[in-house]
Design an enzyme around this catalytic site. Sequence first.
Site, mmCIF file in Angstrom:
data_model
loop_
_atom_site.group_PDB
_atom_site.id
_atom_site.type_symbol
_atom_site.label_atom_id
_atom_site.label_comp_id
_atom_site.label_asym_id
_atom_site.label_seq_id
_atom_site.Cartn_x
_atom_site.Cartn_y
_atom_site.Cartn_z
ATOM 1 C CB SER A 33 3.550 -3.335 5.464
ATOM 2 O OG SER A 33 3.444 -2.479 6.563
ATOM 3 C CD GLN A 72 -2.881 0.873 2.445
ATOM 4 O OE1 GLN A 72 -2.479 1.170 3.567
ATOM 5 N NE2 GLN A 72 -4.104 0.426 2.234
ATOM 6 N N GLY A 73 0.687 2.090 -1.005
ATOM 7 C CA GLY A 73 1.436 3.343 -1.084
ATOM 8 C C GLY A 73 0.529 4.524 -0.834
ATOM 9 C CD GLU A 124 -13.131 -2.809 10.355
ATOM 10 O OE1 GLU A 124 -13.733 -3.724 10.934
ATOM 11 O OE2 GLU A 124 -11.909 -2.772 10.199
#
Lengths: 291, 387
Positions: B163, B128-129, B249
């Site tokens: 990450s 993820q950027g 979520e």
Amino acid sequence: MDFQLTEDQRDLQQGVRELLAGRFDREALRDLADGPEGPVLDRELWRELGAAGFFALRLPESEGGVGLGLPEAVLAFEEAGRALLPGPLVATHLAAGAVEGAATGDTVVTAVDSSGLVPWLDAADVVRGDAAGAVPVRSADPLTPLHRAPARPPAAQDPVAVLLTAAEQLGSAARSCETAVTYARERSQFGQPIGAFQAVKHLCAQMLVRTELARAAVYAAAVTADPAEIRAAGLLADEAAVRGARDCLQVYGGMGFTWEADVHLHLKRAWLRSELGPSAGAVEEEWAAAL
Amino acid sequence: MDLTYTEEEEEFRAGLRAWLADVLPQLPPRPDPTDWPGRRAYDLGWQRRLYDAGYAGLHWPVDAGGRGATPTQHLIYLEETERAGAPYVGANFVGLLHAGPTIAAEGTAEQRARWLPPILRGDEAWCQGFSEPDAGSDLAALRTRAVRDGDHYVVTGSKIWTSHAEVADWCELLVRTTPVSEDVPKHRGISWLALPMDAPGVTVRPLRTLAGSTEFAEMFLDEVRVPVGNRVGDENDGWRVTMVTLSFERGTAFVGEVVACRRTLGALAAEARKNGRWDDPVLRRRLGRLNVEFNALWRLTQWNVSEAQRTGGVPGTGGSVFKLRYSHARQELYDTAAEVLGAGALDLDHEWVLDRLSSLSYTIAAGTSQIQQNIVAERILGLPKGR
């Protein structure tokens, strides 16, 4: 799994809220708090609660009750806590079916707590437990007259009493949070509502966090009826109510320190209810031993 | 209010348990935490087994190749895999939990066919950027530029806290396609791109965490050419595209972790009883309090998941309430572990000591506690935005 209120439970919650809003509003609360002769038990209101099934909620229909369970009782007591309804509600509810007239609200029942405290002794028709030698206490809670009986060996507390008291604490915590938020939106300083300042926002956010954790714990304990889980829920609800009222007082600033604001009434009742339950230390030891 | 599981849910649990009991002994040994290629192979291998058994993308919609499981089934899945000691989602985290669901919700048929199956099969990993050195809590202030050049974007800028960047095949990248101006607020000029990590001009530099590991990285982008066809959603609509996915979520984000924390708590008590520290009533009460706390957090999880189930997965703000309390409780747990260990709390060979170090990130990552409190205050309680 469906750990949410059912439609019937929502209706019940709404019904009790409306009943109390109509019958015990802020004016009635302030009359009691500010009255010259101290708090008086409103017998008529007590009978109306009885007629609405507040005390007979868990009695089987065959015995003239409503035939509902602990979760419904918890929702009703949460509303009582939210409205800061005075009187020995838990003791009378527990006496329904055992003491004549308790279910209908004709008989007011109080109980001697294991700490020796006896709320509403003079107003009650029946006392459960041994109140011999009880002497009046100048009560810190202006809405709850107190006596104190000589200390006795601690007796096991009825888990249902602990749970319903926790439900009242939960309602009080939710109310304190709402009160603080309302005030923080209205009160302006430095050219903006104080609720726009992060320091105030974060106080309010933590009030909600404590309340919602306590809510999950109290509702789950009502569903499982597990005594250890009930006592744990009581611990979290005590904390949510006491800390919530303290933080609400802080948000109110100088006004919070006055008699005129209702904040102190919630705080003092929350203190009293905390004292009536098992101590935090005992619950923590119990849950440590279970590890 | 009901805490019992339906027959169907119990069947799902029993089937999963049986499969886990069968498959876990067949797994290869876990790679060393510093062996990144080994970790990638291990994590993707686990994903492949899930895929073959029909558990891949459990919570994804069926038309995206998932199982369309209910939030409660997802909770059961996370609870059981944690209990059984199954591998973590690891290098598949972004693909399965963010980039994949984003593409499923907002991508074209072609984009879904290109990117979703390899995520589910464990063929490709994503990173993820989003964050940048000057855009952390204020993510929408991001400045990585994407300039259109024919059928490509030319991307220049830098990302941080990425990450698994070293081992990812793809990066879900937020870029600025329209500069901020009086007419364009910062949220409006952002686009979502799928960046191939092997494209020329991409440089990854691992960042060492205070725990000594290289869990995340900085990423530098120097005139990287990304096909316009890699943009998911409309140009300048990337902020909304990203937020749609955060709404996936469903209260399940920390299920496995709460299960793990409760197990750790039991182990702490056992260790304290063994080494004599149990006789300290202050420590004992602290452990008891944590037991109360994590039990309540489990109940709150069940509450939030049930709510998501009722609303059909519409985002609840309950996630912020949960995260605030949980991240604090987790740090408290490992601080208590240090008390139980005494002098052993300085020994990095003890897993609790490393876990204590990593617990320090919990009040920062994925929205600091301060930002979470702002979210609770503004979006749930309705307090006004400040200056």
